[in-house]
Design a protein around this motif. Structure first.
Motif, PDB file in Angstrom:
ATOM      1  N   PRO A  53       0.759  -1.297   0.109  1.00  0.00           N
ATOM      2  CA  PRO A  53      -0.183  -0.077   0.188  1.00  0.00           C
ATOM      3  C   PRO A  53       0.911   1.306   0.077  1.00  0.00           C
ATOM      4  N   VAL A  54       1.973   1.245   0.423  1.00  0.00           N
ATOM      5  CA  VAL A  54       2.781   2.474   0.320  1.00  0.00           C
ATOM      6  C   VAL A  54       4.311   2.014  -0.565  1.00  0.00           C
ATOM      7  N   GLU A  55       5.128   2.629  -0.835  1.00  0.00           N
ATOM      8  CA  GLU A  55       6.365   2.587  -1.611  1.00  0.00           C
ATOM      9  C   GLU A  55       7.564   2.368  -0.569  1.00  0.00           C
ATOM     10  N   ARG A  56       8.172   1.275  -0.564  1.00  0.00           N
ATOM     11  CA  ARG A  56       9.161   1.232   0.592  1.00  0.00           C
ATOM     12  C   ARG A  56       9.952  -0.129   0.239  1.00  0.00           C
ATOM     13  N   GLU A  57      11.614   0.301   0.413  1.00  0.00           N
ATOM     14  CA  GLU A  57      12.426  -0.672   0.171  1.00  0.00           C
ATOM     15  C   GLU A  57      12.824  -1.517   1.252  1.00  0.00           C
ATOM     16  N   ILE A  58      13.074  -3.073   1.043  1.00  0.00           N
ATOM     17  CA  ILE A  58      13.745  -3.801   2.085  1.00  0.00           C
ATOM     18  C   ILE A  58      15.346  -3.543   1.875  1.00  0.00           C
ATOM     19  N   PRO A  59      16.014  -2.717   2.894  1.00  0.00           N
ATOM     20  CA  PRO A  59      17.280  -2.341   2.521  1.00  0.00           C
ATOM     21  C   PRO A  59      18.196  -3.508   2.300  1.00  0.00           C
ATOM     22  N   GLY A  60      19.071  -3.409   1.432  1.00  0.00           N
ATOM     23  CA  GLY A  60      20.041  -4.483   1.374  1.00  0.00           C
ATOM     24  C   GLY A  60      19.575  -5.630   0.903  1.00  0.00           C
ATOM     25  N   SER A  61      18.306  -5.822   0.455  1.00  0.00           N
ATOM     26  CA  SER A  61      17.800  -7.155   0.051  1.00  0.00           C
ATOM     27  C   SER A  61      18.243  -7.473  -1.269  1.00  0.00           C
ATOM     28  N   GLY A  62      18.587  -8.808  -1.442  1.00  0.00           N
ATOM     29  CA  GLY A  62      18.919  -9.228  -2.933  1.00  0.00           C
ATOM     30  C   GLY A  62      18.818 -10.644  -3.063  1.00  0.00           C
ATOM     31  N   ALA A  63      18.923 -11.199  -4.305  1.00  0.00           N
ATOM     32  CA  ALA A  63      18.917 -12.700  -4.606  1.00  0.00           C
ATOM     33  C   ALA A  63      19.956 -13.036  -5.506  1.00  0.00           C
ATOM     34  N   SER A  64      20.126 -14.387  -5.334  1.00  0.00           N
ATOM     35  CA  SER A  64      21.036 -15.010  -6.514  1.00  0.00           C
ATOM     36  C   SER A  64      20.446 -16.274  -7.074  1.00  0.00           C
ATOM     37  N   VAL A  65      20.419 -16.278  -8.600  1.00  0.00           N
ATOM     38  CA  VAL A  65      20.060 -17.333  -9.186  1.00  0.00           C
ATOM     39  C   VAL A  65      20.979 -18.525  -9.360  1.00  0.00           C
ATOM     40  N   LYS A  66      20.579 -19.739  -9.041  1.00  0.00           N
ATOM     41  CA  LYS A  66      21.617 -20.795  -9.113  1.00  0.00           C
ATOM     42  C   LYS A  66      21.634 -21.462 -10.580  1.00  0.00           C
ATOM     43  N   ASN A  67      22.916 -22.086 -10.484  1.00  0.00           N
ATOM     44  CA  ASN A  67      22.764 -22.808 -12.105  1.00  0.00           C
ATOM     45  C   ASN A  67      21.805 -24.020 -12.033  1.00  0.00           C
ATOM     46  N   ALA A  68      21.568 -24.378 -13.081  1.00  0.00           N
ATOM     47  CA  ALA A  68      20.894 -25.911 -13.204  1.00  0.00           C
ATOM     48  C   ALA A  68      21.181 -26.401 -14.550  1.00  0.00           C
ATOM     49  N   THR A  69      21.255 -27.691 -14.277  1.00  0.00           N
ATOM     50  CA  THR A  69      21.635 -28.889 -15.351  1.00  0.00           C
ATOM     51  C   THR A  69      20.268 -29.559 -15.547  1.00  0.00           C
ATOM     52  N   THR A  70      20.272 -29.744 -17.047  1.00  0.00           N
ATOM     53  CA  THR A  70      19.067 -30.539 -17.611  1.00  0.00           C
ATOM     54  C   THR A  70      19.141 -31.368 -18.785  1.00  0.00           C
ATOM     55  N   LEU A  71      18.550 -32.177 -19.196  1.00  0.00           N
ATOM     56  CA  LEU A  71      18.592 -32.824 -20.679  1.00  0.00           C
ATOM     57  C   LEU A  71      17.889 -32.104 -21.733  1.00  0.00           C
ATOM     58  N   GLY A  72      18.848 -31.528 -22.489  1.00  0.00           N
ATOM     59  CA  GLY A  72      18.693 -30.705 -23.950  1.00  0.00           C
ATOM     60  C   GLY A  72      18.480 -31.662 -24.981  1.00  0.00           C
ATOM     61  N   LEU A  73      17.555 -31.169 -25.736  1.00  0.00           N
ATOM     62  CA  LEU A  73      17.153 -31.943 -27.137  1.00  0.00           C
ATOM     63  C   LEU A  73      17.255 -30.755 -28.076  1.00  0.00           C
ATOM     64  N   ASN A  74      17.579 -31.382 -29.344  1.00  0.00           N
ATOM     65  CA  ASN A  74      17.508 -29.963 -30.337  1.00  0.00           C
ATOM     66  C   ASN A  74      17.458 -30.748 -31.832  1.00  0.00           C
ATOM     67  N   LEU A  75      17.181 -30.208 -32.814  1.00  0.00           N
ATOM     68  CA  LEU A  75      17.051 -30.687 -34.227  1.00  0.00           C
ATOM     69  C   LEU A  75      17.344 -29.671 -35.148  1.00  0.00           C
ATOM     70  N   HIS A  76      18.404 -29.993 -36.029  1.00  0.00           N
ATOM     71  CA  HIS A  76      18.687 -29.243 -37.146  1.00  0.00           C
ATOM     72  C   HIS A  76      18.163 -29.580 -38.263  1.00  0.00           C
ATOM     73  N   TYR A  77      17.839 -28.629 -39.240  1.00  0.00           N
ATOM     74  CA  TYR A  77      17.514 -29.005 -40.669  1.00  0.00           C
ATOM     75  C   TYR A  77      18.410 -28.167 -41.556  1.00  0.00           C
ATOM     76  N   PHE A  78      18.978 -28.921 -42.623  1.00  0.00           N
ATOM     77  CA  PHE A  78      20.147 -28.088 -43.264  1.00  0.00           C
ATOM     78  C   PHE A  78      19.338 -27.757 -44.581  1.00  0.00           C
ATOM     79  N   ILE A  79      19.322 -26.454 -44.677  1.00  0.00           N
ATOM     80  CA  ILE A  79      18.686 -25.795 -45.846  1.00  0.00           C
ATOM     81  C   ILE A  79      19.786 -25.668 -46.966  1.00  0.00           C
ATOM     82  N   THR A  80      20.854 -25.590 -46.576  1.00  0.00           N
ATOM     83  CA  THR A  80      21.935 -25.631 -47.575  1.00  0.00           C
ATOM     84  C   THR A  80      23.171 -26.413 -47.068  1.00  0.00           C
ATOM     85  N   ASP A  81      24.116 -26.554 -47.551  1.00  0.00           N
ATOM     86  CA  ASP A  81      25.296 -27.305 -47.015  1.00  0.00           C
ATOM     87  C   ASP A  81      25.965 -26.554 -46.029  1.00  0.00           C
ATOM     88  N   ASN A  82      25.299 -25.168 -45.817  1.00  0.00           N
ATOM     89  CA  ASN A  82      26.440 -24.419 -44.707  1.00  0.00           C
ATOM     90  C   ASN A  82      25.043 -23.749 -43.799  1.00  0.00           C
TER      91      ASN A  82
END
Length: 243
Positions: A53-82
């Protein structure tokens, strides 16, 4: 040169050419890949700020996003040789958020499920017959955060900042979805006619916003926000199979 020697050289040349062609990634090929994908944010957050209801900051607050590993899938379609078009999708990992600054004693603040499909246009240097090829690409990713959960420590901290006793209030969070550019480089090696391996690295410059809504008995009593610069680096090591 004797006729027999000439014939031997021609046979050898034909075998070399056939071996080279066996490793081609050429126009019309589909190449499927699967492997380990790391999401490594180079993150920076603004302090958590109540906007109502009013604007105010929580002084010195912050956050850090941690790394994450997962299974990745991909698909290429070659339009030309390059030139090729690539689609990338990772099994959605759960991204964890730790407290920083004055929120560091809380440890993990919460988590969210990350959905980030990408589409890229890529250029493969060298000849289609090369076993080793370097690639560079540019594209777009749509990043969405779902199933956002906030831990009790953050819930109680927000309630306490509003003068509420622990357990009286509940806070939910929403993280904005974003469309962002993707810059990519990769190294590709063909083991056989169909099987290969690729190591690629993507960089995604991206900013988003998290909005937290605190309620008491279903009524909203406060809204707070923080802005997050993620800018993840995404290494991807995967095996490929050419159809």
């Amino acid at each position: 040169m004797k006729p027999v020697q000439t014939k031997s050289w021609l046979v050898a040349a034909a075998l070399v050419a056939a071996a080279g062609g066996a490793h081609a990634q050429k126009a019309g090929d589909w190449v499927f890949g699967a492997g380990a994908l790391l999401y490594a944010p180079q993150d920076k957050t603004t302090p958590l700020r109540f906007t109502s209801p009013v604007e105010r900051e929580i002084p010195g607050s912050g956050a850090s996003v941690k790394n994450a590993t997962t299974l990745g899938l991909n698909l290429h379609y070659f339009i030309t040789d390059n030139w090729a078009v690539e689609g990338v999708l990772g099994v959605p990992p759960r991204i964890k958020l730790d407290g920083a600054g004055t929120l560091a004693p809380l440890g993990q603040l919460g988590s969210a499920r990350l959905y980030a499909p990408s589409v890229l246009g890529k250029y493969f240097f060298g000849s289609a017959d090369d076993k080793f090829r370097f690639s560079a690409g540019l594209g777009l990713t749509y990043t969405k955060f779902g199933s956002v959960r906030l831990n009790d420590g953050l819930q109680n901290t927000l309630g306490g900042a509003l003068g509420l006793p622990p357990g009286v209030s509940s806070t939910s969070a929403k993280i904005d979805s974003k469309l962002a550019p993707v810059l990519n480089v990769g190294f590709n090696y063909a083991f056989t006619k169909n099987l290969g391996m690729t190591f690629s690295v993507s960089y995604i410059p991206m900013k988003t916003k998290a909005t937290l809504t605190t309620q008491v008995r279903g009524n909203t009593v406060a809204v707070s926000q923080t802005r997050v610069r993620l800018d993840p680096i995404v290494p991807f090591l995967y095996l490929t199979y050419k159809f």
